[in-house]
Motif scaffolding. Structure first.
Motif, PDB file in Angstrom:
ATOM      1  N   ARG A  43     -13.473   3.696  -3.356  1.00  0.00           N
ATOM      2  CA  ARG A  43     -14.239   2.488  -3.022  1.00  0.00           C
ATOM      3  C   ARG A  43     -13.692   1.267  -3.760  1.00  0.00           C
ATOM      4  NH1 ARG A  43     -18.512   3.604   0.122  1.00  0.00           N
ATOM      5  NH2 ARG A  43     -19.400   5.712   0.074  1.00  0.00           N
ATOM      6  N   GLU A  44     -13.328   1.446  -5.015  1.00  0.00           N
ATOM      7  CA  GLU A  44     -12.770   0.329  -5.781  1.00  0.00           C
ATOM      8  C   GLU A  44     -11.426  -0.099  -5.200  1.00  0.00           C
ATOM      9  OE1 GLU A  44     -12.138  -2.667  -8.565  1.00  0.00           O
ATOM     10  OE2 GLU A  44     -13.990  -1.605  -8.024  1.00  0.00           O
ATOM     11  N   ALA A  45     -10.614   0.862  -4.804  1.00  0.00           N
ATOM     12  CA  ALA A  45      -9.315   0.539  -4.200  1.00  0.00           C
ATOM     13  C   ALA A  45      -9.514  -0.251  -2.909  1.00  0.00           C
ATOM     14  CB  ALA A  45      -8.527   1.813  -3.924  1.00  0.00           C
ATOM     15  N   CYS A  46     -10.468   0.160  -2.093  1.00  0.00           N
ATOM     16  CA  CYS A  46     -10.735  -0.557  -0.833  1.00  0.00           C
ATOM     17  C   CYS A  46     -11.207  -1.982  -1.108  1.00  0.00           C
ATOM     18  CB  CYS A  46     -11.782   0.185  -0.019  1.00  0.00           C
ATOM     19  SG  CYS A  46     -11.203   1.749   0.669  1.00  0.00           S
ATOM     20  N   LYS A  47     -12.039  -2.146  -2.102  1.00  0.00           N
ATOM     21  CA  LYS A  47     -12.522  -3.482  -2.467  1.00  0.00           C
ATOM     22  C   LYS A  47     -11.358  -4.379  -2.875  1.00  0.00           C
ATOM     23  CE  LYS A  47     -15.433  -5.840  -5.904  1.00  0.00           C
ATOM     24  NZ  LYS A  47     -16.301  -5.646  -7.093  1.00  0.00           N
ATOM     25  N   ARG A  48     -10.457  -3.831  -3.671  1.00  0.00           N
ATOM     26  CA  ARG A  48      -9.307  -4.626  -4.129  1.00  0.00           C
ATOM     27  C   ARG A  48      -8.358  -4.938  -2.970  1.00  0.00           C
ATOM     28  NH1 ARG A  48      -7.253  -1.815  -9.762  1.00  0.00           N
ATOM     29  NH2 ARG A  48      -9.298  -1.412 -10.722  1.00  0.00           N
ATOM     30  N   ILE A  49      -8.159  -3.966  -2.065  1.00  0.00           N
ATOM     31  CA  ILE A  49      -7.290  -4.212  -0.908  1.00  0.00           C
ATOM     32  C   ILE A  49      -7.872  -5.324  -0.045  1.00  0.00           C
ATOM     33  CG2 ILE A  49      -6.428  -3.202   1.253  1.00  0.00           C
ATOM     34  CD1 ILE A  49      -6.220  -0.519  -0.265  1.00  0.00           C
ATOM     35  N   ALA A  50      -9.198  -5.327   0.116  1.00  0.00           N
ATOM     36  CA  ALA A  50      -9.850  -6.381   0.896  1.00  0.00           C
ATOM     37  C   ALA A  50      -9.639  -7.749   0.237  1.00  0.00           C
ATOM     38  CB  ALA A  50     -11.338  -6.078   1.042  1.00  0.00           C
ATOM     39  N   GLU A  51      -9.793  -7.809  -1.067  1.00  0.00           N
ATOM     40  CA  GLU A  51      -9.574  -9.072  -1.796  1.00  0.00           C
ATOM     41  C   GLU A  51      -8.130  -9.525  -1.656  1.00  0.00           C
ATOM     42  OE1 GLU A  51     -10.699  -8.293  -5.813  1.00  0.00           O
ATOM     43  OE2 GLU A  51     -12.861  -8.215  -5.382  1.00  0.00           O
ATOM     44  N   PHE A  52      -7.221  -8.588  -1.758  1.00  0.00           N
ATOM     45  CA  PHE A  52      -5.797  -8.898  -1.654  1.00  0.00           C
ATOM     46  C   PHE A  52      -5.471  -9.469  -0.275  1.00  0.00           C
ATOM     47  CE2 PHE A  52      -1.538  -7.492  -0.387  1.00  0.00           C
ATOM     48  CZ  PHE A  52      -0.760  -8.026  -1.403  1.00  0.00           C
ATOM     49  N   CYS A  53      -5.973  -8.828   0.760  1.00  0.00           N
ATOM     50  CA  CYS A  53      -5.687  -9.291   2.119  1.00  0.00           C
ATOM     51  C   CYS A  53      -6.293 -10.668   2.366  1.00  0.00           C
ATOM     52  CB  CYS A  53      -6.209  -8.285   3.136  1.00  0.00           C
ATOM     53  SG  CYS A  53      -5.243  -6.762   3.213  1.00  0.00           S
ATOM     54  N   ASP A  54      -7.457 -10.912   1.794  1.00  0.00           N
ATOM     55  CA  ASP A  54      -8.079 -12.226   1.961  1.00  0.00           C
ATOM     56  C   ASP A  54      -7.250 -13.314   1.287  1.00  0.00           C
ATOM     57  OD1 ASP A  54     -10.467 -13.811   2.838  1.00  0.00           O
ATOM     58  OD2 ASP A  54     -10.582 -14.206   0.676  1.00  0.00           O
ATOM     59  N   VAL A  55      -6.700 -13.016   0.123  1.00  0.00           N
ATOM     60  CA  VAL A  55      -5.861 -13.986  -0.588  1.00  0.00           C
ATOM     61  C   VAL A  55      -4.592 -14.297   0.211  1.00  0.00           C
ATOM     62  CG1 VAL A  55      -4.378 -14.298  -2.625  1.00  0.00           C
ATOM     63  CG2 VAL A  55      -6.719 -13.432  -2.887  1.00  0.00           C
ATOM     64  N   HIS A  56      -4.036 -13.297   0.864  1.00  0.00           N
ATOM     65  CA  HIS A  56      -2.738 -13.451   1.523  1.00  0.00           C
ATOM     66  C   HIS A  56      -2.835 -13.665   3.037  1.00  0.00           C
ATOM     67  CE1 HIS A  56      -0.195 -12.483  -1.974  1.00  0.00           C
ATOM     68  NE2 HIS A  56      -1.215 -11.721  -2.344  1.00  0.00           N
ATOM     69  N   LYS A  57      -4.037 -13.780   3.564  1.00  0.00           N
ATOM     70  CA  LYS A  57      -4.157 -13.942   5.005  1.00  0.00           C
ATOM     71  C   LYS A  57      -3.548 -15.271   5.457  1.00  0.00           C
ATOM     72  CE  LYS A  57      -8.857 -15.868   4.951  1.00  0.00           C
ATOM     73  NZ  LYS A  57     -10.269 -15.597   5.300  1.00  0.00           N
ATOM     74  N   LEU A  58      -3.077 -15.273   6.674  1.00  0.00           N
ATOM     75  CA  LEU A  58      -2.416 -16.445   7.240  1.00  0.00           C
ATOM     76  C   LEU A  58      -3.428 -17.566   7.430  1.00  0.00           C
ATOM     77  CD1 LEU A  58       0.469 -17.115   8.229  1.00  0.00           C
ATOM     78  CD2 LEU A  58      -0.293 -16.537  10.530  1.00  0.00           C
ATOM     79  N   ARG A  59      -3.106 -18.727   6.901  1.00  0.00           N
ATOM     80  CA  ARG A  59      -3.993 -19.891   7.003  1.00  0.00           C
ATOM     81  C   ARG A  59      -3.229 -21.062   7.596  1.00  0.00           C
ATOM     82  NH1 ARG A  59      -5.612 -17.473   2.133  1.00  0.00           N
ATOM     83  NH2 ARG A  59      -7.861 -17.090   1.960  1.00  0.00           N
ATOM     84  N   ASN A  60      -2.703 -20.862   8.800  1.00  0.00           N
ATOM     85  CA  ASN A  60      -1.948 -21.918   9.487  1.00  0.00           C
ATOM     86  C   ASN A  60      -0.770 -22.424   8.648  1.00  0.00           C
ATOM     87  OD1 ASN A  60      -3.693 -21.919  11.743  1.00  0.00           O
ATOM     88  ND2 ASN A  60      -5.166 -23.167  10.583  1.00  0.00           N
ATOM     89  N   LEU A  61      -0.196 -21.504   7.857  1.00  0.00           N
ATOM     90  CA  LEU A  61       0.973 -21.855   7.064  1.00  0.00           C
ATOM     91  C   LEU A  61       2.183 -21.160   7.655  1.00  0.00           C
ATOM     92  CD1 LEU A  61      -0.512 -21.387   3.489  1.00  0.00           C
ATOM     93  CD2 LEU A  61      -0.050 -23.555   4.619  1.00  0.00           C
ATOM     94  N   PRO A  62       3.387 -21.736   7.524  1.00  0.00           N
ATOM     95  CA  PRO A  62       4.577 -21.058   8.049  1.00  0.00           C
ATOM     96  C   PRO A  62       4.852 -19.773   7.286  1.00  0.00           C
ATOM     97  CG  PRO A  62       5.196 -22.960   6.719  1.00  0.00           C
ATOM     98  CD  PRO A  62       3.701 -23.035   6.885  1.00  0.00           C
TER      99      PRO A  62
END
Length: 425
Positions: free
Chosen positions: A399-418
């Motif tokens: 569960r902790e690993a999944c929480k961290r993976i979710a945080e990681f993906c949110d930080v690195h998600k595409l935000r209209n950047l090249p």
């Protein structure tokens, strides 16, 4: 009388000593790729290792007391010296009885004891493959197959598994790869790394392809009966006409991978493998047999471990898979594939939805650096932009690993950047 001999030492060549082709061609893809990873965990977070398929790592999957007692009792016997290279007869008889079914009766002469399942795979591939006889391997698949083949100069071809269809074999692609030099088809069921378990219907389709082309099957069945759902069976039990060399062992189902006792079971209803069986004995003689103490305990292990232990292991693995799937399925940048067996889950990385991550290697490196979570990049298994997670970690770690993976993906998600190319600042 003067001696004319010179006191000077002969000059010593400084050139490096060459290694043999056998050594040069022995490459472990896991070691090669993992050595390339940059592993710098976040010092403020505990490192969560979900990369190693060893059920003993976390201490929550342990062998039952009957397994420990069997080895302890066997210490009082005479299993101290050399034994037949292909195994003790009582051990082979016990394995034959354990895996015998009405449709597939076995005797001790069908069983060969090896130093773990990996050694059973080596013996099988060595016996059937050659420099001219290629073996067909799954992609994605366990990289040790390549290591064994490369070591012996056996050519290989890779058939595809279909992720969108629960990782079944692409039978059309498999059949296209078969030629006059094909020596065998290797199948993995249940699968490492995919966590798949073929239906009996699909297994029969595979057997029909092998029968059509008169090919034996090497079946990596180390996870046999570790199935969460479905009707998957041993290929040897299902096959009527196709010779099967089934590779298994104590490592996974009995949770003792370090004990290094495996077996190779030959299913040969029409006695087509008489020369092969002689070759298996010869190849077992290369290392003069597996661990005598542990294989001497195998009959007692198979006779005394209760069915409740096997059922409990599968139930716990299924629960772990459910946790991972439910926690990861709503993260837009990744896609988990619900396993049906074994100890693993494959997760697709949607690199097109991540700003500064271009492949699975970079995903893993950054995930370790930022969140101290370590999955295994699936490039190792021949498929890019996936990672493999193990199911054997305790629930709180999953569960902790999944929480961290979710945080990681949110930080690195595409935000209209090249998108940034790897290696660029």
């Amino acid at each position: 009388m003067e001696c004319n001999r010179s006191n000077k030492m002969p000059s010593i060549s400084k050139s490096k000593i060459a290694i043999s082709p056998c050594a040069e061609n022995t490459i472990n893809p896991i070691r090669k790729l993992v050595d390339q990873l940059i592993i710098n965990p976040n010092p403020t977070k505990r490192l969560l290792k979900l990369n190693i398929g060893d059920p003993s790592v976390f201490g929550n999957f342990n062998p039952p007391p009957e397994v420990i007692k069997a080895v302890s009792d066997n210490l009082q016997t005479s299993c101290y010296g050399y034994i037949p290279a292909h195994g003790l007869i009582p051990t082979r008889e016990a394995i034959a009885n354990f895996y015998t079914t009405e449709k597939s009766p076995l005797t001790f002469e069908d069983v060969y004891i090896t130093s773990g399942c990996s050694d059973a795979l080596r013996v099988a591939m060595d016996c059937l493959g050659s420099e001219k006889g290629n073996i067909l391997l799954p992609k994605p698949g366990f990289p040790l197959y390549q290591t064994i083949a490369g070591n012996r100069g056996i050519p290989v071809k890779f058939y595809n598994l279909l992720s969108e269809e629960d990782w079944v074999i692409d039978l059309k692609h498999l059949e296209q790869l078969i030629d006059e030099n094909t020596a065998a088809i290797l199948v993995t069921n249940p699968s490492n790394p995919c966590g798949s378990a073929f239906s009996v219907k699909h297994q029969m389709e595979i057997l029909r392809v092998a029968e059509k082309h008169n090919l034996p099957i090497i079946a990596d069945e180390i996870y046999q009966n570790m199935v969460f759902e479905g009707d998957s069976k041993s290929f040897g039990e299902l096959s009527t006409n196709v010779p099967i060399l089934s590779c298994g062992g104590l490592a996974k189902r009995w949770l003792v991978p370090g004990w290094r006792v495996g077996w190779l079971i030959v299913h040969d209803r029409h006695e087509r493998l008489s020369q092969v069986k002689d070759g298996l004995i010869r190849l077992c003689q290369v290392i003069l047999g597996a661990n005598a103490l542990i294989q001497g305990a195998v009959p007692q292990i198979l006779a005394t471990v209760p069915q409740s232990f096997y059922k409990d292991t599968v139930t716990r693995l299924k629960k772990a898979a459910d946790i991972l799937y439910s926690e990861l399925k709503n993260i837009p940048q990744i896609r988990p594939f619900m396993p049906k067996g074994a100890m693993y889950m494959m997760v697709q990385i949607k690199v097109e939805e991540l700003h500064d991550i271009n492949d699975d290697m970079e995903f893993v490196e950054k995930l370790i650096e930022e969140q101290s979570v370590f999955p295994l990049p699936a490039n190792i298994f021949g498929i890019p932009n996936y990672v493999r997670l193990v199911l054997t970690a305790p629930e709180d770690i999953l569960r902790e690993a999944c929480k961290r993976i979710a945080e990681f993906c949110d930080v690195h998600k595409l935000r209209n950047l090249p998108k940034r190319s790897r290696g660029c600042p």
